[in-house]
Design an enzyme around this catalytic site. Structure first.
Site, PDB file in Angstrom:
ATOM      1  N   CYS A 195       0.838  -1.207   0.000  1.00  0.00           N
ATOM      2  CA  CYS A 195       0.000   0.000   0.000  1.00  0.00           C
ATOM      3  C   CYS A 195       0.869   1.252   0.000  1.00  0.00           C
ATOM      4  CB  CYS A 195      -0.923  -0.013   1.223  1.00  0.00           C
ATOM      5  SG  CYS A 195      -2.060   1.384   1.309  1.00  0.00           S
ATOM      6  N   CYS A 346      12.003   0.858 -10.208  1.00  0.00           N
ATOM      7  CA  CYS A 346      10.938   1.369  -9.336  1.00  0.00           C
ATOM      8  C   CYS A 346      11.554   1.604  -7.965  1.00  0.00           C
ATOM      9  CB  CYS A 346       9.763   0.397  -9.285  1.00  0.00           C
ATOM     10  SG  CYS A 346      10.186  -1.236  -8.632  1.00  0.00           S
TER      11      CYS A 346
END
Length: 382
Positions: A195, A346
């Site tokens: 999350c 990333c």
């Protein structure tokens, strides 16, 4: 334990409190009495559990169970509306109970301050009529699903990520689908962003959790058409709903005992890199290449804009993973990679691997940068 008629009957105060429910012919006095004598358990007191619990208490659910072992943090407050700034540091279960009893003192709130596991799930969940899955990880979702199959309990499932959420009702009837019909096997852990990595729009769990509450009320009062055999998907950016039909596979009902779900989910690995033609390099190798021939390198950052703005690799181009998986960026990347070698990064290497796997479907080959920006920053420090 069977309740007496007096316990089932509504008091004058309750008739006043639930007047807007009672005035609905579909619910009425009988329906409100069903809510009063029912029990619902919520696994997770976060973004989804917050609105769900609030509306269950407001609706007059007689007994509410809460299962969680976490404490309230500042980063929760953006979306977990059952908690307040004063709750930071408290157990989420205790914070939630305080809020619910202020809202409706007549509710009974049971706290299970523990992690739901294979050793306690059946004992805990067996005490409730309806199970609400507000968890945020695959091991717990499979555990809840299998427990509901064994106990023959309805499972109101939901999940959220970024701007999208989904809801369904599993195991409501004998021929109902269950979570294993939606996701037969868990995805590889390394392809699942957390999350904190993916982010979530604060209002999203409020919408999805409220839908879960609506499904619970419908199931208990036996009104309307629950999301049985249907997966409802909501996109907050487009402000749109779409619905998918789920079919039940009898083989996925063949659950007779609980297993080690952490192991079950962690045993799923990404297929051999050769299968996807995905190669990887270290940060040291990348730096060497950049120092030698940076003009031949297309360096793509697949994180979100705010992450890119905070810190990135000089010369990199931001193309978020969401635009790759949606197909929006495919043509752009095809043009960019026509004369350059593609390297993708990333935060830690998981989202970039997902991006490359998706790009492979369109014939776009690239190289994954191991460790992502975290490894890049650590290399600078060291």
């Amino acid at each position: 334990m069977e309740q007496s008629q007096n316990e089932k009957n509504l008091s004058s105060e309750e008739i006043s409190r639930y007047a807007r429910h009672i005035s609905l012919p579909e619910i009425g006095i009988k329906g409100q009495e069903k809510l009063k004598t029912s029990s619902v358990v919520c696994i997770g007191t976060g973004g989804l559990g917050s609105p769900l619990l609030i509306y269950l208490a407001a609706a007059g659910i007689g007994r509410i169970g809460i299962v969680d072992f976490d404490v309230v943090e500042y980063s929760n407050l953006q979306r977990q509306i059952i908690h307040s700034t004063n709750s930071v540091g408290l157990l989420k279960t205790a914070s939630a109970k305080q809020h619910l009893l202020k809202l409706n003192p007549s509710c009974r709130v049971d706290l299970h301050n523990q992690k739901l596991t294979s050793s306690n799930a059946l004992e805990i969940l067996n005490n409730y009529d309806v199970i609400c899955d507000c968890s945020d990880n695959f091991p717990t979702r499979y555990l809840i699903n299998d427990s509901c199959l064994i106990l023959n309990k309805p499972n109101i499932y939901a999940s959220i990520a970024r701007f999208e959420g989904q809801v369904s009702v599993f195991n409501l009837k004998e021929d109902s689908p269950n979570y294993r019909d939606l996701i037969p096997t868990p995805p590889p852990k390394e392809l699942i962003p957390s999350c904190s990595e993916a982010g979530v729009m604060g209002i999203l769990p409020g919408i999805i959790g409220t839908i879960q509450a609506a499904e619970a009320i419908k199931i208990i009062t036996n009104i309307g058409y629950p999301l049985n055999g249907r997966l409802l998907i909501f996109n907050a950016l487009k402000m749109s709903f779409k619905e998918l039909t789920l079919k039940s596979n009898p083989e996925n009902k063949n659950i007779h005992k609980l297993i080690d779900y952490q192991k079950f989910c962690s045993d799923i690995k990404v297929k051999n890199e050769v299968d996807y033609y995905i190669k990887s390099i270290s940060i040291k190798e990348l730096k060497r290449l950049l120092s030698q021939s940076s003009k031949e390198i297309l360096l793509i950052d697949v994180r979100n804009l705010n992450e890119h703005d905070q810190c990135s690799i000089s010369g990199s181009r931001l193309i978020p993973l969401s635009t790759i998986e949606s197909g929006e960026a495919i043509n752009e990347i095809k043009i960019l990679t026509a004369k350059k070698n593609l390297y993708v990064f990333c935060k830690s290497g998981n989202r970039s691997l997902r991006a490359l796997k998706h790009l492979n479907k369109f014939g776009i080959r690239g190289i994954n940068i191991e460790g992502g920006i975290e490894a890049w920053n650590n290399e600078k420090i060291n």
